[in-house]
Design a protein around this motif. Structure first.
Motif, PDB file in Angstrom:
ATOM      1  N   LEU A 288       0.820  -1.211   0.000  1.00  0.00           N
ATOM      2  CA  LEU A 288       0.000   0.000   0.000  1.00  0.00           C
ATOM      3  C   LEU A 288       0.857   1.265   0.000  1.00  0.00           C
ATOM      4  CD1 LEU A 288      -2.880  -0.953   2.452  1.00  0.00           C
ATOM      5  CD2 LEU A 288      -3.010  -0.670  -0.020  1.00  0.00           C
ATOM      6  N   MET A 289       1.924   1.290   0.780  1.00  0.00           N
ATOM      7  CA  MET A 289       2.777   2.483   0.841  1.00  0.00           C
ATOM      8  C   MET A 289       3.570   2.678  -0.450  1.00  0.00           C
ATOM      9  SD  MET A 289       1.964   3.924   3.584  1.00  0.00           S
ATOM     10  CE  MET A 289       0.343   3.218   3.468  1.00  0.00           C
ATOM     11  N   THR A 290       3.990   1.574  -1.075  1.00  0.00           N
ATOM     12  CA  THR A 290       4.667   1.681  -2.369  1.00  0.00           C
ATOM     13  C   THR A 290       3.701   2.215  -3.423  1.00  0.00           C
ATOM     14  OG1 THR A 290       6.117  -0.164  -1.783  1.00  0.00           O
ATOM     15  CG2 THR A 290       5.978   0.401  -4.111  1.00  0.00           C
ATOM     16  N   GLY A 291       2.489   1.704  -3.427  1.00  0.00           N
ATOM     17  CA  GLY A 291       1.470   2.200  -4.355  1.00  0.00           C
ATOM     18  C   GLY A 291       1.124   3.659  -4.101  1.00  0.00           C
ATOM     19  N   ALA A 292       1.017   4.042  -2.839  1.00  0.00           N
ATOM     20  CA  ALA A 292       0.722   5.441  -2.510  1.00  0.00           C
ATOM     21  C   ALA A 292       1.861   6.351  -2.953  1.00  0.00           C
ATOM     22  CB  ALA A 292       0.474   5.587  -1.010  1.00  0.00           C
ATOM     23  N   THR A 293       3.109   5.883  -2.819  1.00  0.00           N
ATOM     24  CA  THR A 293       4.253   6.671  -3.281  1.00  0.00           C
ATOM     25  C   THR A 293       4.157   6.904  -4.783  1.00  0.00           C
ATOM     26  OG1 THR A 293       5.644   5.714  -1.551  1.00  0.00           O
ATOM     27  CG2 THR A 293       6.775   6.759  -3.397  1.00  0.00           C
TER      28      THR A 293
END
Length: 191
Positions: free
Chosen positions: A110-115
């Protein structure tokens, strides 16, 4: 050249996570302090001298967002985000490890996608200018991908292990001392 043992690698990761957290919290604190000073300047200008510059509200909004985005990864790594770790405590150890790995992978994805998404969003706003500051909207919007990238790095450094719990453990004898001294039904003293 010698390879690092697992314990040395773990302590290196912990040290790097701690150093990253200290730096990002220091920057977030400076941004928050700047926000307070700019807001005070705006208040003095508006109510004492008769008119505040238009850029004050806009700059404080961007600085608050940037300080939160910088601090959020440290808060996650310290286990201070609101979360319920009841399943981790109640499940058998093997299932609890599986749940912890699942949570870690989910957070990482999720954090990689949000980045990635916030980077593209910030770059798509480059043709627009802010109203008060007159700068490209990409500049303040970059706090989002930078913040999410920092969270991603901190999730990677933390690894798939339980987050520290910030809950208070209450001993059984302390629970009895915390009971109210009155009866809720009658309003009188508890007997």
């Amino acid at each position: 050249m010698t390879s690092m043992t697992p314990s040395r690698l773990s302590s290196f990761r912990e040290g790097l996570l701690h150093a990253c957290g200290r730096v990002t919290l220091a920057i977030a604190a400076m941004l928050l302090a700047s926000t307070v000073l700019i807001m005070l300047y705006g208040v003095v200008m508006r109510y004492v001298l008769g008119g505040a510059p238009i850029w004050v509200d806009e700059l404080t909004r961007y600085l608050i967002i940037a300080s939160v985005m910088l601090a959020i990864g440290v808060v996650w790594a310290e286990g201070a985000h609101m979360r319920v770790a009841l399943l981790e405590r109640c499940l058998p150890p093997r299932m609890a490890r599986g749940l912890i790995h699942y949570q870690w992978w989910l957070t990482l994805v999720l954090m990689t996608g949000a980045t990635w998404m916030t980077w593209h969003y910030a770059m798509s706003a480059s043709m627009f200018r802010t109203m008060g500051l007159g700068i490209s909207r990409s500049v303040p919007m970059l706090s989002m991908p930078i913040g999410f990238a920092l969270i991603t790095a901190q999730v990677l450094l933390h690894g798939p292990r339980p987050l520290r719990s910030q809950t208070l453990e209450i001993a059984p004898d302390e629970e009895a001392a915390d009971l109210p001294a009155h009866d809720d039904k009658t309003g009188g003293p508890r007997t």
